[in-house]
Design an enzyme around this catalytic site. Structure first.
Site, PDB file in Angstrom:
ATOM      1  N   GLY A   8       0.839  -1.210   0.000  1.00 53.17           N
ATOM      2  CA  GLY A   8       0.000   0.000   0.000  1.00 53.17           C
ATOM      3  C   GLY A   8       0.867   1.249   0.000  1.00 53.17           C
ATOM      4  CE1 TYR A 143     -10.093   1.505   8.617  1.00 52.70           C
ATOM      5  CE2 TYR A 143     -10.763   2.639  10.613  1.00 52.70           C
ATOM      6  CZ  TYR A 143      -9.812   2.375   9.648  1.00 52.70           C
ATOM      7  OH  TYR A 143      -8.588   2.987   9.724  1.00 52.70           O
TER       8      TYR A 143
HETATM    9  C1  AKB Z   1     -10.780   6.958   9.275  1.00 52.66           C
HETATM   10  O1  AKB Z   1     -11.337   8.020   9.555  1.00 52.66           O
HETATM   11  O2  AKB Z   1     -11.365   5.981   8.766  1.00 52.66           O
HETATM   12  C2  AKB Z   1      -9.313   6.805   9.592  1.00 52.66           C
HETATM   13  C3  AKB Z   1      -9.085   6.266  10.970  1.00 52.66           C
HETATM   14  C4  AKB Z   1      -9.276   7.107  12.139  1.00 52.66           C
HETATM   15  O3  AKB Z   1      -8.727   5.135  11.123  1.00 52.66           O
HETATM   16  N1  AKB Z   1      -8.658   8.064   9.436  1.00 52.66           N
END
Ligand code: AKB
Length: 327
Positions: A8, A143
Site C-alpha cells: 500500500g 472497519y
Molecule cells: C478513518 O477516519 O477511517 C481513519 C481512521 C481514524 O482510522 N482516518
C-alpha cells in the site's frame, strides 16, 4: 541493513512512509508495493524499487519478499471507515484476508510485520474519554471489526508462531502530501485545503465531535519507532494507543482563523460519518506507549496548523502572508 516491503505504498501513509524509510535505510531495499491502477510516480518511483503486491494474492507478497530479501513488512492496505461501510465485503477481504496472507508469508519467511490499527477499533461501549490501552473493543463498523480482529490475529501469530508483530492505533492522520480517501476524520485535512484556497468549508461533523488526530510526521515516527523498540520492554504489541491532540470542528476552525482570519466554516452533516465519529473515543490514553517504547509526539494543533498552511500554500503556488512562520 533493513529490507522493507511496504504494502500500500502509494496510499496516504505509504507514500510518505516509503520515502522516510528510504532516507533512514539508504543501504537496504525499501520496496514500494502497489496495486494495478495505483502505480508509484515521481520521487516514489525513482528513489527505490517497486513491486506489484495485491495483498489479496499471497503469491505477490511472497515473490516480493524473496526477490528483495525482505525482513520487515509494513502492511498499510485497508479501506478507510466510511468506504468500508459502503463495501463491507471488500473491506474484510483486504483488511483481514490481506492481513492473514501477510502473516502467513511472514511466518514462512521470518519477517516482522507492522499493521496499523485505529481509533476505529473501539465502539460505543468503550470509555470515550482518555480511553485506556486495554478496554472494551466492540466496534459496530466493518472497519472497526477488521481492525480489532487484526489486532487479535497479529497477537496470535506472535504468541503461537513467534512472528514479530507490532502496531499502533492511529488517530485521524493529517497531511498535506497525499489526501486520505473515505475516512471519518478526513474533514480535518479538507478544512486546511479550503482555508488556503479561500473557500468556505462545509463541515460534515457537528460541533462537539471530539476525536484524536495526529500530524503525519508524528504518525511516521510512531510506525518506525515501534518497529525499532526493544522487544524486552514490550508488554503489549497489537496495538498501542498513541495520541497527540484531540479537537472538535469548532476548535480546529478557531485555530485556523488565528492564521487565516477570513476563513469561514458552515455545517452540512454527513449522517454516516457522524454516527461513526460518535461511536469512537474522544481521546486516548497513550501512557503504555510512552512507558514501553518512549512514545512522544512532536506536533500540537498550533504547530501542525502553521506547517499545514505553509506547505499547502507552497503546493498550490499561493503567496504566503507576510507574517507567516514555519516550524
Ligand atoms: C478513518 O477516519 O477511517 C481513519 C481512521 C481514524 O482510522 N482516518
Amino acid at each position: 541493513m533493513k529490507n522493507i516491503l511496504i504494502i500500500g505504498a502509494t496510499g496516504q501513509i505509504g507514500s510518505e512512509l516509503t520515502m522516510k524509510l528510504r532516507s533512514l535505510y539508504p543501504n537496504g531495499n525499501v520496496v514500494a508495493g502497489y496495486i494495478a491502477g495505483a502505480e508509484p510516480k515521481g520521487a516514489l518511483l525513482e528513489s527505490g524499487p517497486s513491486h506489484l503486491v495485491d495483498i489479496t494474492n499471497p503469491a505477490h507478497i511472497a515473490e516480493a519478499v524473496d526477490k528483495y530479501n525482505v525482513d520487515t513488512i509494513y502492511n498499510l492496505a485497508a479501506l478507510l471507515s466510511a468506504v468500508a461501510e459502503a463495501k463491507p465485503q471488500l473491506a474484510w477481504k483486504i483488511g483481514l484476508g490481506g492481513l492473514y496472507n501477510t502473516l502467513e508469508v511472514a511466518r514462512e519467511k521470518g519477517c516482522a510485520v507492522f499493521t496499523p490499527s485505529s481509533i476505529g477499533s473501539f465502539g460505543p461501549s468503550t470509555p470515550h474519554v482518555k480511553t485506556p490501552q486495554d478496554t472494551i473493543q466492540r466496534p459496530e463498523t466493518m472497519y472497526g471489526v477488521t481492525k480489532v480482529s487484526g489486532e487479535l490475529l497479529s497477537d496470535y501469530y506472535w504468541h503461537r508462531f513467534g512472528v514479530d508483530t507490532r502496531s499502533v492505533r492511529f488517530p485521524g492522520l493529517i497531511s498535506y502530501v497525499a489526501p486520505p480517501g473515505g475516512g471519518t476524520t478526513d474533514y480535518a485535512v479538507d478544512i486546511y485545503y479550503s482555508a488556503v484556497k479561500g473557500e468556505e468549508f462545509k463541515c460534515p461533523l457537528k460541533p462537539g465531535t471530539f476525536m484524536d488526530m495526529m500530524y503525519m510526521p508524528d504518525a511516521l515516527k510512531a510506525a518506525i519507532e515501534i518497529m525499532e523498540a526493544d522487544p524486552s520492554r514490550l508488554k503489549h504489541r497489537n496495538s498501542f494507543n498513541i495520541a497527540s491532540m484531540s479537537f472538535d470542528p469548532e476548535i480546529i476552525s478557531a485555530k485556523i482563523k488565528e492564521y487565516v482570519p477570513e476563513f469561514k466554516m458552515k455545517y452540512e452533516l454527513d449522517p454516516l460519518r457522524q454516527a461513526i465519529a460518535d461511536s469512537w473515543p474522544d481521546s486516548l490514553d497513550d501512557s503504555c506507549a510512552r512507558e514501553e517504547w518512549d512514545w512522544k509526539p512532536e506536533y500540537d494543533l498550533d504547530a501542525m496548523t502553521v506547517d499545514m498552511l505553509h506547505n499547502l500554500r507552497v503546493k498550490f503556488g499561493i503567496k504566503q502572508p507576510e507574517d507567516s512562520q514555519t516550524v
